[in-house]
Scaffold this motif. Structure first.
Motif, PDB file in Angstrom:
ATOM      1  N   ASP A  67      58.822  43.028  60.017  1.00  0.00           N
ATOM      2  CA  ASP A  67      57.906  43.833  60.836  1.00  0.00           C
ATOM      3  C   ASP A  67      57.212  44.851  59.923  1.00  0.00           C
ATOM      4  O   ASP A  67      57.585  45.016  58.762  1.00  0.00           O
ATOM      5  CB  ASP A  67      58.638  44.522  62.001  1.00  0.00           C
ATOM      6  N   GLY A  68      56.208  45.515  60.473  1.00  0.00           N
ATOM      7  CA  GLY A  68      55.404  46.439  59.674  1.00  0.00           C
ATOM      8  C   GLY A  68      56.181  47.621  59.135  1.00  0.00           C
ATOM      9  O   GLY A  68      55.936  48.082  58.015  1.00  0.00           O
ATOM     10  N   GLU A  69      57.107  48.125  59.922  1.00  0.00           N
ATOM     11  CA  GLU A  69      57.907  49.281  59.502  1.00  0.00           C
ATOM     12  C   GLU A  69      58.747  48.931  58.271  1.00  0.00           C
ATOM     13  O   GLU A  69      58.766  49.660  57.281  1.00  0.00           O
ATOM     14  CB  GLU A  69      58.819  49.697  60.661  1.00  0.00           C
ATOM     15  N   GLU A  70      59.438  47.800  58.343  1.00  0.00           N
ATOM     16  CA  GLU A  70      60.245  47.332  57.215  1.00  0.00           C
ATOM     17  C   GLU A  70      59.344  47.049  56.012  1.00  0.00           C
ATOM     18  O   GLU A  70      59.674  47.380  54.871  1.00  0.00           O
ATOM     19  CB  GLU A  70      61.013  46.066  57.618  1.00  0.00           C
ATOM     20  N   GLY A  71      58.186  46.458  56.281  1.00  0.00           N
ATOM     21  CA  GLY A  71      57.227  46.177  55.214  1.00  0.00           C
ATOM     22  C   GLY A  71      56.773  47.440  54.510  1.00  0.00           C
ATOM     23  O   GLY A  71      56.705  47.495  53.282  1.00  0.00           O
ATOM     24  N   MET A  72      56.505  48.492  55.281  1.00  0.00           N
ATOM     25  CA  MET A  72      56.064  49.768  54.721  1.00  0.00           C
ATOM     26  C   MET A  72      57.144  50.360  53.815  1.00  0.00           C
ATOM     27  O   MET A  72      56.845  50.869  52.728  1.00  0.00           O
ATOM     28  CB  MET A  72      55.717  50.725  55.869  1.00  0.00           C
ATOM     29  N   GLU A  73      58.394  50.280  54.241  1.00  0.00           N
ATOM     30  CA  GLU A  73      59.508  50.792  53.431  1.00  0.00           C
ATOM     31  C   GLU A  73      59.578  50.048  52.093  1.00  0.00           C
ATOM     32  O   GLU A  73      59.743  50.665  51.040  1.00  0.00           O
ATOM     33  CB  GLU A  73      60.839  50.624  54.175  1.00  0.00           C
ATOM     34  N   ILE A  74      59.455  48.723  52.153  1.00  0.00           N
ATOM     35  CA  ILE A  74      59.523  47.918  50.925  1.00  0.00           C
ATOM     36  C   ILE A  74      58.327  48.216  50.022  1.00  0.00           C
ATOM     37  O   ILE A  74      58.478  48.325  48.802  1.00  0.00           O
ATOM     38  CB  ILE A  74      59.623  46.407  51.258  1.00  0.00           C
ATOM     39  N   ILE A  75      57.155  48.397  50.597  1.00  0.00           N
ATOM     40  CA  ILE A  75      55.958  48.728  49.811  1.00  0.00           C
ATOM     41  C   ILE A  75      56.184  50.038  49.059  1.00  0.00           C
ATOM     42  O   ILE A  75      55.906  50.139  47.859  1.00  0.00           O
ATOM     43  CB  ILE A  75      54.696  48.814  50.708  1.00  0.00           C
ATOM     44  N   GLN A  76      56.729  51.040  49.738  1.00  0.00           N
ATOM     45  CA  GLN A  76      56.961  52.338  49.101  1.00  0.00           C
ATOM     46  C   GLN A  76      58.038  52.257  48.019  1.00  0.00           C
ATOM     47  O   GLN A  76      57.909  52.865  46.964  1.00  0.00           O
ATOM     48  CB  GLN A  76      57.337  53.382  50.157  1.00  0.00           C
ATOM     49  N   GLU A  77      59.089  51.486  48.270  1.00  0.00           N
ATOM     50  CA  GLU A  77      60.201  51.399  47.316  1.00  0.00           C
ATOM     51  C   GLU A  77      59.904  50.468  46.133  1.00  0.00           C
ATOM     52  O   GLU A  77      60.230  50.776  44.996  1.00  0.00           O
ATOM     53  CB  GLU A  77      61.470  50.893  48.021  1.00  0.00           C
ATOM     54  N   GLU A  78      59.316  49.315  46.419  1.00  0.00           N
ATOM     55  CA  GLU A  78      59.188  48.261  45.416  1.00  0.00           C
ATOM     56  C   GLU A  78      57.815  48.181  44.742  1.00  0.00           C
ATOM     57  O   GLU A  78      57.675  47.545  43.703  1.00  0.00           O
ATOM     58  CB  GLU A  78      59.509  46.891  46.043  1.00  0.00           C
ATOM     59  N   GLN A  79      56.787  48.772  45.351  1.00  0.00           N
ATOM     60  CA  GLN A  79      55.420  48.732  44.818  1.00  0.00           C
ATOM     61  C   GLN A  79      54.981  47.306  44.439  1.00  0.00           C
ATOM     62  O   GLN A  79      54.619  47.048  43.288  1.00  0.00           O
ATOM     63  CB  GLN A  79      55.316  49.651  43.587  1.00  0.00           C
ATOM     64  N   PRO A  80      55.008  46.364  45.403  1.00  0.00           N
ATOM     65  CA  PRO A  80      54.597  44.993  45.068  1.00  0.00           C
ATOM     66  C   PRO A  80      53.119  44.955  44.673  1.00  0.00           C
ATOM     67  O   PRO A  80      52.328  45.758  45.154  1.00  0.00           O
ATOM     68  CB  PRO A  80      54.838  44.226  46.370  1.00  0.00           C
ATOM     69  N   GLU A  81      52.792  44.007  43.811  1.00  0.00           N
ATOM     70  CA  GLU A  81      51.393  43.859  43.396  1.00  0.00           C
ATOM     71  C   GLU A  81      50.540  43.309  44.533  1.00  0.00           C
ATOM     72  O   GLU A  81      49.394  43.690  44.699  1.00  0.00           O
ATOM     73  CB  GLU A  81      51.290  42.912  42.198  1.00  0.00           C
ATOM     74  N   VAL A  82      51.121  42.349  45.277  1.00  0.00           N
ATOM     75  CA  VAL A  82      50.384  41.696  46.359  1.00  0.00           C
ATOM     76  C   VAL A  82      51.239  41.722  47.620  1.00  0.00           C
ATOM     77  O   VAL A  82      52.449  41.496  47.567  1.00  0.00           O
ATOM     78  CB  VAL A  82      50.037  40.229  45.995  1.00  0.00           C
ATOM     79  N   VAL A  83      50.586  42.001  48.758  1.00  0.00           N
ATOM     80  CA  VAL A  83      51.267  41.989  50.062  1.00  0.00           C
ATOM     81  C   VAL A  83      50.500  41.050  50.986  1.00  0.00           C
ATOM     82  O   VAL A  83      49.314  41.257  51.245  1.00  0.00           O
ATOM     83  CB  VAL A  83      51.314  43.400  50.695  1.00  0.00           C
ATOM     84  N   PHE A  84      51.171  39.983  51.444  1.00  0.00           N
ATOM     85  CA  PHE A  84      50.605  39.125  52.485  1.00  0.00           C
ATOM     86  C   PHE A  84      51.087  39.703  53.801  1.00  0.00           C
ATOM     87  O   PHE A  84      52.283  39.716  54.087  1.00  0.00           O
ATOM     88  CB  PHE A  84      51.066  37.670  52.301  1.00  0.00           C
TER      89      PHE A  84
END
Length: 127
Positions: A38-55
């Protein structure tokens, strides 16, 4: 070192299909695949992991894809993640809204796995 790709979709079969599509990058380039349901979990991972690409799917519980894009843009800390919206919402107005909120690309479902792989390679400067 290869980067990370995050797949955010509330439908498990879509997440699995995207993972299968992108696992070639894992094998060939050492790209790390991350997933969120879900978006909430996705946001947490984006902040922690800084992925180059997010689908990123748009229609999800807790926090939709537009809200995730908005949060990334409004974050005080710069984020280099390239957002690719991948959704069943194929109307031009939906696409326009996604791009205005910071997505760099918009793919509609059902998607072409070859196109997804190509997009990931381009955005990560692979090959």
């Amino acid at each position: 070192m290869a980067g990370k790709i995050l797949i955010v979709d509330d439908e498990i079969h879509i997440r699995m299909l995207l993972e299968q599509t992108l696992e070639e990058l894992e094998d060939d380039y050492g790209v790390e695949l991350l997933t969120a349901s879900d978006g909430e979990e996705g946001m947490e991972i984006i902040q922690e992991e800084q992925p180059e690409v997010v689908f990123l799917d748009i229609m999800m519980p807790k926090m939709n894809g537009y809200e995730v894009c908005r949060s990334i843009q409004e974050s005080p800390e710069p984020n280099g993640s390239k957002i690719v919206l991948i959704t069943a919402k194929g109307q031009e107005i939906d696409k326009k809204q996604g791009l205005e909120l910071g997505a760099c690309m918009y793919l509609t479902k059902p998607f072409d796995p070859d196109k997804v792989l190509l997009v990931a390679k381009e955005l990560m400067n692979l090959e």
